[in-house]
Design a protein around this motif. Structure first.
Motif, PDB file in Angstrom:
ATOM      1  N   ILE A 144      41.867 121.852  15.134  1.00  0.00           N
ATOM      2  CA  ILE A 144      42.305 121.980  13.735  1.00  0.00           C
ATOM      3  C   ILE A 144      43.784 122.329  13.678  1.00  0.00           C
ATOM      4  O   ILE A 144      44.540 121.782  12.870  1.00  0.00           O
ATOM      5  N   TRP A 145      44.221 123.256  14.543  1.00  0.00           N
ATOM      6  CA  TRP A 145      45.633 123.659  14.582  1.00  0.00           C
ATOM      7  C   TRP A 145      46.521 122.465  14.913  1.00  0.00           C
ATOM      8  O   TRP A 145      47.549 122.252  14.283  1.00  0.00           O
ATOM      9  N   PHE A 146      46.125 121.684  15.915  1.00  0.00           N
ATOM     10  CA  PHE A 146      46.902 120.532  16.363  1.00  0.00           C
ATOM     11  C   PHE A 146      47.039 119.499  15.254  1.00  0.00           C
ATOM     12  O   PHE A 146      48.142 119.011  14.977  1.00  0.00           O
ATOM     13  N   VAL A 147      45.941 119.182  14.599  1.00  0.00           N
ATOM     14  CA  VAL A 147      45.948 118.126  13.577  1.00  0.00           C
ATOM     15  C   VAL A 147      46.728 118.549  12.334  1.00  0.00           C
ATOM     16  O   VAL A 147      47.483 117.757  11.765  1.00  0.00           O
ATOM     17  N   PHE A 148      46.586 119.806  11.923  1.00  0.00           N
ATOM     18  CA  PHE A 148      47.197 120.241  10.678  1.00  0.00           C
ATOM     19  C   PHE A 148      48.527 120.954  10.849  1.00  0.00           C
ATOM     20  O   PHE A 148      48.877 121.809  10.046  1.00  0.00           O
ATOM     21  N   GLY A 149      49.276 120.625  11.873  1.00  0.00           N
ATOM     22  CA  GLY A 149      50.622 121.163  11.962  1.00  0.00           C
ATOM     23  C   GLY A 149      51.137 121.438  13.354  1.00  0.00           C
ATOM     24  O   GLY A 149      52.348 121.460  13.569  1.00  0.00           O
ATOM     25  N   GLY A 150      50.265 121.688  14.320  1.00  0.00           N
ATOM     26  CA  GLY A 150      50.728 122.031  15.660  1.00  0.00           C
ATOM     27  C   GLY A 150      51.557 120.945  16.299  1.00  0.00           C
ATOM     28  O   GLY A 150      52.565 121.215  16.952  1.00  0.00           O
ATOM     29  N   VAL A 151      51.159 119.701  16.105  1.00  0.00           N
ATOM     30  CA  VAL A 151      51.898 118.589  16.705  1.00  0.00           C
ATOM     31  C   VAL A 151      53.281 118.447  16.063  1.00  0.00           C
ATOM     32  O   VAL A 151      54.257 118.150  16.747  1.00  0.00           O
ATOM     33  N   PHE A 152      53.390 118.713  14.767  1.00  0.00           N
ATOM     34  CA  PHE A 152      54.684 118.613  14.088  1.00  0.00           C
ATOM     35  C   PHE A 152      55.627 119.721  14.538  1.00  0.00           C
ATOM     36  O   PHE A 152      56.815 119.480  14.769  1.00  0.00           O
ATOM     37  N   ILE A 153      55.083 120.937  14.688  1.00  0.00           N
ATOM     38  CA  ILE A 153      55.901 122.052  15.163  1.00  0.00           C
ATOM     39  C   ILE A 153      56.359 121.790  16.599  1.00  0.00           C
ATOM     40  O   ILE A 153      57.495 122.090  16.965  1.00  0.00           O
ATOM     41  N   PHE A 154      55.460 121.221  17.410  1.00  0.00           N
ATOM     42  CA  PHE A 154      55.820 120.874  18.788  1.00  0.00           C
ATOM     43  C   PHE A 154      57.021 119.940  18.820  1.00  0.00           C
ATOM     44  O   PHE A 154      57.970 120.162  19.566  1.00  0.00           O
ATOM     45  N   PHE A 155      56.992 118.885  17.998  1.00  0.00           N
ATOM     46  CA  PHE A 155      58.101 117.935  17.997  1.00  0.00           C
ATOM     47  C   PHE A 155      59.385 118.555  17.447  1.00  0.00           C
ATOM     48  O   PHE A 155      60.485 118.201  17.880  1.00  0.00           O
ATOM     49  N   GLU A 156      59.283 119.493  16.500  1.00  0.00           N
ATOM     50  CA  GLU A 156      60.479 120.185  16.011  1.00  0.00           C
ATOM     51  C   GLU A 156      61.119 121.027  17.116  1.00  0.00           C
ATOM     52  O   GLU A 156      62.336 121.007  17.292  1.00  0.00           O
ATOM     53  N   TYR A 157      60.299 121.764  17.855  1.00  0.00           N
ATOM     54  CA  TYR A 157      60.836 122.554  18.958  1.00  0.00           C
ATOM     55  C   TYR A 157      61.356 121.655  20.079  1.00  0.00           C
ATOM     56  O   TYR A 157      62.360 121.981  20.723  1.00  0.00           O
ATOM     57  N   LEU A 158      60.685 120.551  20.329  1.00  0.00           N
ATOM     58  CA  LEU A 158      61.142 119.607  21.344  1.00  0.00           C
ATOM     59  C   LEU A 158      62.511 119.051  20.972  1.00  0.00           C
ATOM     60  O   LEU A 158      63.426 119.008  21.804  1.00  0.00           O
ATOM     61  N   TRP A 159      62.682 118.656  19.735  1.00  0.00           N
ATOM     62  CA  TRP A 159      63.958 118.125  19.263  1.00  0.00           C
ATOM     63  C   TRP A 159      65.055 119.194  19.348  1.00  0.00           C
ATOM     64  O   TRP A 159      66.160 118.935  19.823  1.00  0.00           O
ATOM     65  N   GLY A 160      64.747 120.403  18.883  1.00  0.00           N
ATOM     66  CA  GLY A 160      65.724 121.492  18.971  1.00  0.00           C
ATOM     67  C   GLY A 160      66.088 121.822  20.406  1.00  0.00           C
ATOM     68  O   GLY A 160      67.250 122.069  20.720  1.00  0.00           O
ATOM     69  N   GLY A 161      65.087 121.810  21.301  1.00  0.00           N
ATOM     70  CA  GLY A 161      65.355 122.079  22.713  1.00  0.00           C
ATOM     71  C   GLY A 161      66.232 121.016  23.343  1.00  0.00           C
ATOM     72  O   GLY A 161      67.114 121.317  24.144  1.00  0.00           O
ATOM     73  N   LEU A 162      65.989 119.754  22.971  1.00  0.00           N
ATOM     74  CA  LEU A 162      66.836 118.671  23.497  1.00  0.00           C
ATOM     75  C   LEU A 162      68.276 118.814  23.030  1.00  0.00           C
ATOM     76  O   LEU A 162      69.209 118.623  23.807  1.00  0.00           O
ATOM     77  N   ILE A 222      55.426 124.038  23.357  1.00  0.00           N
ATOM     78  CA  ILE A 222      54.167 123.894  24.083  1.00  0.00           C
ATOM     79  C   ILE A 222      53.167 124.952  23.628  1.00  0.00           C
ATOM     80  O   ILE A 222      51.976 124.682  23.494  1.00  0.00           O
ATOM     81  N   ALA A 223      53.648 126.154  23.353  1.00  0.00           N
ATOM     82  CA  ALA A 223      52.761 127.218  22.875  1.00  0.00           C
ATOM     83  C   ALA A 223      52.169 126.879  21.507  1.00  0.00           C
ATOM     84  O   ALA A 223      51.064 127.313  21.184  1.00  0.00           O
ATOM     85  N   HIS A 224      52.887 126.107  20.712  1.00  0.00           N
ATOM     86  CA  HIS A 224      52.401 125.754  19.379  1.00  0.00           C
ATOM     87  C   HIS A 224      51.412 124.589  19.394  1.00  0.00           C
ATOM     88  O   HIS A 224      50.834 124.276  18.358  1.00  0.00           O
ATOM     89  N   LEU A 225      51.224 123.941  20.515  1.00  0.00           N
ATOM     90  CA  LEU A 225      50.247 122.851  20.580  1.00  0.00           C
ATOM     91  C   LEU A 225      48.817 123.370  20.494  1.00  0.00           C
ATOM     92  O   LEU A 225      47.996 122.804  19.778  1.00  0.00           O
ATOM     93  N   ALA A 226      48.505 124.419  21.227  1.00  0.00           N
ATOM     94  CA  ALA A 226      47.142 124.945  21.271  1.00  0.00           C
ATOM     95  C   ALA A 226      47.180 126.451  21.532  1.00  0.00           C
ATOM     96  O   ALA A 226      47.004 126.893  22.669  1.00  0.00           O
ATOM     97  N   PRO A 227      47.385 127.288  20.511  1.00  0.00           N
ATOM     98  CA  PRO A 227      47.540 128.724  20.739  1.00  0.00           C
ATOM     99  C   PRO A 227      46.229 129.503  20.875  1.00  0.00           C
ATOM    100  O   PRO A 227      46.240 130.635  21.340  1.00  0.00           O
ATOM    101  N   PHE A 228      45.116 128.921  20.469  1.00  0.00           N
ATOM    102  CA  PHE A 228      43.856 129.663  20.529  1.00  0.00           C
ATOM    103  C   PHE A 228      43.445 129.896  21.974  1.00  0.00           C
ATOM    104  O   PHE A 228      43.501 129.002  22.809  1.00  0.00           O
ATOM    105  N   GLY A 229      43.011 131.118  22.271  1.00  0.00           N
ATOM    106  CA  GLY A 229      42.567 131.461  23.611  1.00  0.00           C
ATOM    107  C   GLY A 229      43.673 131.870  24.554  1.00  0.00           C
ATOM    108  O   GLY A 229      43.435 132.062  25.739  1.00  0.00           O
TER     109      GLY A 229
END
Length: 122
Positions: free
Chosen positions: A8-26, A46-53
């Protein structure tokens, strides 16, 4: 619960946050001076892709003084606003019963986003 929460996290925002951090890191890694902060942006993405557990733990392999100085620069330039954003989203999600697990993840990511040097999500 972890798998369902991460999906649920990945589909509703985690993937978008991942790409924002990836772009900023680049962008940060384009300069020699920005490489340490760019690597931390990758870690946060990477932490924002799947933070549960996962839990925020000290890495133990870094020099505390250098981590402190890098964290001070991070907090001044980006960390404060990242933490405020996670705080607001955490509060908004915790208002509803269904959103409480997601709000708790935002509070966990707030800590990592405020001072990423010397800590990791495992």
């Amino acid at each position: 619960m972890r798998l369902l929460g991460n999906i649920i996290w990945f589909v509703f925002g985690g993937v978008f946050i991942f790409f924002e951090y990836l772009w900023g890191g680049l962008i940060l890694c384009l300069t020699i001076v920005g490489i340490p902060w760019g690597l931390q942006a990758f870690k946060l993405g990477i932490a924002h892709l799947a933070p549960f557990g996962k839990h925020v733990v000290p890495t133990g392999g870094s020099i505390p003084v250098i981590s402190f100085l890098l964290n001070v620069v991070w907090i001044i330039l980006a960390g404060f606003w990242i933490a405020v954003t996670h705080l607001l989203f955490g509060i908004l999600f915790c208002i509803t019963i269904v959103g409480i697990p997601f709000g708790l993840q935002h509070f966990k990511l707030m800590r990592l986003g405020f001072y990423p040097f010397g800590y990791d999500l495992r």
